[in-house]
Structure formats: structure tokens, C-alpha cells
Enzyme design. Structure first.
Site, PDB file in Angstrom:
ATOM      1  N   ASP A 183       8.408  28.047  19.196  1.00  0.00           N
ATOM      2  CA  ASP A 183       6.974  27.723  19.095  1.00  0.00           C
ATOM      3  C   ASP A 183       6.300  28.630  18.068  1.00  0.00           C
ATOM      4  OD1 ASP A 183       7.463  29.817  20.855  1.00  0.00           O
ATOM      5  OD2 ASP A 183       5.906  29.246  22.302  1.00  0.00           O
ATOM      6  N   ASP A 187      11.366  18.991   9.550  1.00  0.00           N
ATOM      7  CA  ASP A 187      10.297  18.052   9.180  1.00  0.00           C
ATOM      8  C   ASP A 187       9.023  18.832   8.860  1.00  0.00           C
ATOM      9  OD1 ASP A 187      11.895  15.796   9.608  1.00  0.00           O
ATOM     10  OD2 ASP A 187      10.314  14.722  10.689  1.00  0.00           O
ATOM     11  N   TYR A 219      21.363  16.949  21.733  1.00  0.00           N
ATOM     12  CA  TYR A 219      21.731  15.645  21.175  1.00  0.00           C
ATOM     13  C   TYR A 219      23.038  15.122  21.772  1.00  0.00           C
ATOM     14  CZ  TYR A 219      18.327  15.243  17.336  1.00  0.00           C
ATOM     15  OH  TYR A 219      17.196  15.079  16.575  1.00  0.00           O
ATOM     16  N   ASP A 224      15.910  20.058  13.895  1.00  0.00           N
ATOM     17  CA  ASP A 224      15.351  18.761  13.505  1.00  0.00           C
ATOM     18  C   ASP A 224      13.840  18.882  13.352  1.00  0.00           C
ATOM     19  OD1 ASP A 224      15.278  15.923  13.094  1.00  0.00           O
ATOM     20  OD2 ASP A 224      14.586  15.699  15.166  1.00  0.00           O
ATOM     21  N   LYS A 229      14.527  29.497  22.133  1.00  0.00           N
ATOM     22  CA  LYS A 229      13.485  29.536  23.165  1.00  0.00           C
ATOM     23  C   LYS A 229      14.054  30.379  24.305  1.00  0.00           C
ATOM     24  CE  LYS A 229       9.485  28.299  24.926  1.00  0.00           C
ATOM     25  NZ  LYS A 229       8.199  28.807  24.384  1.00  0.00           N
TER      26      LYS A 229
HETATM   27  C1  IPM Z   1      17.454  13.662  10.928  1.00  0.00           C
HETATM   28  C2  IPM Z   1      16.989  12.458  11.696  1.00  0.00           C
HETATM   29  C3  IPM Z   1      18.044  12.106  12.730  1.00  0.00           C
HETATM   30  C4  IPM Z   1      18.177  13.293  13.669  1.00  0.00           C
HETATM   31  C5  IPM Z   1      17.768  10.813  13.501  1.00  0.00           C
HETATM   32  C6  IPM Z   1      17.607   9.640  12.581  1.00  0.00           C
HETATM   33  C7  IPM Z   1      18.832  10.551  14.532  1.00  0.00           C
HETATM   34  O1  IPM Z   1      15.742  12.680  12.265  1.00  0.00           O
HETATM   35  O2  IPM Z   1      18.531  13.602  10.302  1.00  0.00           O
HETATM   36  O3  IPM Z   1      16.746  14.669  10.923  1.00  0.00           O
HETATM   37  O4  IPM Z   1      17.377  13.441  14.605  1.00  0.00           O
HETATM   38  O5  IPM Z   1      19.100  14.076  13.466  1.00  0.00           O
HETATM   39 MN    MN Z   2      14.832  14.572  11.684  1.00  0.00          MN
END
Ligand code: IPM
Ligand code: MN
Length: 367
Positions: free
Chosen positions: A223, A251, A141, A247, A191
Site C-alpha cells: 500500500d 499498471d 494467480y 500486476d 504485505k
Molecule cells: C498482465 C495482465 C494479465 C495478468 C491478465 C491479462 C491475465 O493484466 O499481463 O499484466 O494479470 O497477468
Molecule cells: Mn496487468
């Protein structure tokens, strides 16, 4: 206690869920006799529109002075142009970096009554209780990046995944410390079979582990980790991962709970506030959901649970945090659902209605 909290509603459903969280914060202040002074500032797309930049200096300075920061979400279709100079997400990254919040805590606990809302079978979900610690101010990032066109007219894009041992060590220490207060297991995600930055990650985490003999460390390739999160989610306790891997897996992990709308996060660094606790940034892990923005149906639980984390980590108010978590759990077990949680045919509550039930379920010192 008197605390100064900076509020950044942001874009999309951000202002709606933050409104719910502030109602809850007011109720906590009332029940437990605290004074929370909140001030609202611009960040994200709304800041680009009004101030010409996604993170105005005035906002960053206010956050630097605050005891804690509560954020809704940023982003939306309006600011999605990939060639734009500034984007809402840039403001969020600059804020994390500007506050040096290198550790992002994303706890995942399941509400038994919501197991049916998860795509996984209930038998897989029993016992799921994990904490993902995501490195937040380094890695790909924040590495070197570029876009260019070569002489042949071919377009290129480049990002760099880069970590120093120090950056890995400090986030790993947070993971091991957290594990000591839990089930004493750390899964480190990398990884290392391909990436040099991951080989350094693995070596550094292994060295940190030596200082925590009571904690069991396993290294998991990213993975394979995405697979194990579905096949044996209950086996995980603390996970620690670099910025991008963290990240992605959070999710994925959020879906175990039925909806990412439920999940809070805390971002912490070394800086302390006037009360001697970390000056953190608290936000739900979901995004700005532009498709439902303005409809009043967003799930406020992720932001409300972020308030609980704020009370615990930045203000040391453990009883208040626990009371709020209990209020949310009670609300869910009584069958109240926002649209993202309701099964088809089930009635659903608006953001405000859900918030009102949680406030009702909150019991303070007197009750
Ligand atoms: C998160 C989001 C952010 C990230 C985006 C909105 C930049 O997906 O906080 O997980 O990737 O960190
Ligand atoms: Mn995210």
C-alpha cells in the site's frame, strides 16, 4: 543469426500491434543480416473460437520449440462471461506456467518529450528509471481456488496466496542480479504486516540480499509502495513483487510514462534456447483494448520495445536491441505521436504510420 520466433497475435489490438512489431523485426533482420523465421499460432479468445481452447497444445508445443515468443494481447468483451469454462486470460496464465516463466521484467524509462503526457508533474518525473520484476507463475494467480454456494444459499469465492521459499528465492536472485548492473537498489514489495505468505517473502528476500552486499534492500509494504510510486518515483531502481502486487504496481507505474501503451515486458525462466539464452515470452504490458480494436490507432511502441527485449535477452543481440530503442526514442523526440500520446489538438499517427517512422529511424550496420 538464425532464430525461430513464435508469434501469438491474440485478440483485440493484439494483431495490429504485432503487425507493427513484425515490420520492425523484418527491418532489423535486413539491416543486421539475420534470419528470423516466424510462425503464427492461436492463443486467447481467437483460439477458443477456432480450436475450443484458449491454449491449444499445438501452440504450447510450438512455443516450447521456439527461441522466443512474441505476444500481442488476449481478451475481449466476447469472452468476458465470468461463468465461462475457459477464458482468454486462462490461456495466457497456462502459457506462462507451461513455459515456466517465473520472472516478468517490466522496465520503465521515461521519454523526456512525453513528460507532459504523464499525470505527474515533470519535477517528480526527472530521473525515473525503474525495473519491476514481477513473480509470474505463483502466488494468488495459481493458488487453490473455488466457487460454491453454502446451505443458506450464500455464494462464496476463494483464492489462495501461496509461495514457497524456493519460488521467492529464484525471482529475488533475478532482481538482485539486475540491480548489480544498475543503481544497486532493490525495493521488495509485500504485505508482511498482515499476510503469512508475505512474511515468508520478506524473510527469503532478506536472506538472498545477504549474498549481494553491494546492493541496498528496502522492504516496502504494497500500500505504501503505491503511494511512493507517485511521491518519489525516481528513488526506485529495481522493484521485486509477487504476482498480484506486481500486476497492480506495474499498471500504476506505467502511467508515469504517459501511456501504458509504451511499455514492454519480458518473461523469463530457466529454460534455454538453442543459442544458450533464456527462451522468453515478450509482450507489451497493455491489454487487448477492445474499445479501439480494429481502428488502426493502437500504439505499437510497447510491442516494438518488447521486440528489443527479445533481441537482447533471448538472442543476445545487444546492438540490435539498442538500435531499435534508439529508433523509438528518435521517433518520439521528433514529435510523432499515436492517439494515446497526443495532447488534445495534436495530430496523431495510425499504428502503421508510427511503425513506418520507427522503421525509417532504424539504422543498421551500414547506416
Ligand atoms: C498482465 C495482465 C494479465 C495478468 C491478465 C491479462 C491475465 O493484466 O499481463 O499484466 O494479470 O497477468
Ligand atoms: Mn496487468
Amino acid at each position: 543469426m538464425r532464430a525461430n520466433i513464435v508469434v501469438l497475435p491474440g485478440d483485440g489490438i493484439g494483431p495490429e500491434v504485432v503487425e507493427g512489431a513484425l515490420a520492425v523485426l523484418t527491418a532489423v533482420a535486413h539491416h543486421f543480416n539475420h534470419t528470423f523465421i516466424t510462425s503464427t499460432h492461436l492463443m486467447g479468445g481467437c483460439a477458443i473460437d477456432e480450436m475450443g481452447t484458449s491454449l491449444p497444445d499445438e501452440t504450447l508445443n510450438a512455443c516450447l520449440q521456439a527461441d522466443a515468443v512474441l505476444l500481442g494481447a488476449v481478451g475481449g468483451y466476447k469472452w468476458d462471461n465470468p461463468d465461462a469454462k475457459d477464458r482468454p486470460e486462462r490461456g495466457l496464465l497456462a502459457l506462462r506456467k507451461g513455459l515456466d516463466l517465473f520472472a516478468n521484467l517490466r522496465p520503465l524509462k521515461l521519454y523526456p518529450e512525453l513528460m507532459a503526457a504523464s499525470p505527474l508533474k515533470a519535477e517528480k518525473l526527472t530521473g525515473v528509471d525503474m525495473l519491476v520484476i514481477r513473480e509470474l507463475t505463483g502466488g494468488i494467480y495459481f493458488g487453490d481456488r473455488a466457487r460454491w454456494t453454502d446451505d443458506a444459499g450464500e455464494e462464496w469465492g476463494k483464492d489462495t496466496m501461496i509461495y514457497s521459499a524456493g519460488e521467492v528465492r529464484r525471482v529475488a536472485e533475478i532482481a538482485f542480479n539486475a540491480a548489480q548492473g544498475r543503481r544497486k537498489r532493490v525495493a521488495s514489495i509485500d504485505k508482511a504486516n498482515v499476510l503469512d505468505s508475505s512474511r515468508l517473502w520478506r524473510k527469503t528476500v532478506t536472506a538472498v540480499a545477504a549474498q549481494y552486499p553491494d546492493v541496498t534492500l528496502e522492504h516496502v509494504l504494497v500500500d505504501a509502495a503505491t503511494m511512493h510510486l507517485l511521491s518519489r518515483p525516481a528513488s526506485f531502481d529495481v522493484l521485486v513483487a509477487g504476482n498480484m502486487f506486481g500486476d497492480i504496481i506495474t499498471d500504476e507505474a506505467s502511467m508515469l510514462s504517459g501511456s501504458m501503451g509504451n511499455l514492454p515486458s519480458a518473461s523469463l525462466g530457466e529454460a534455454q534456447n538453442q543459442h544458450g539464452y533464456p527462451r522468453g515470452l515478450y509482450e507489451p504490458i497493455h491489454g487487448s483494448a477492445p474499445d479501439i480494436a480494429g481502428m488502426g490507432i493502437a500504439n505499437p511502441i510497447g510491442t516494438i520495445m518488447s521486440v528489443a527485449m527479445l533481441l537482447r535477452h533471448s538472442l543476445g543481440l545487444e546492438d540490435e536491441a539498442a538500435a531499435l530503442e534508439t529508433a523509438v526514442a528518435r521517433t518520439i523526440s521528433a514529435g510523432h505521436r499515436t492517439a494515446d500520446l497526443a495532447r488534445s489538438g495534436e495530430p496523431s499517427l495510425s499504428t502503421q504510420e508510427m511503425t513506418a517512422v520507427i522503421v525509417q529511424n532504424l539504422q543498421g550496420k551500414e547506416g
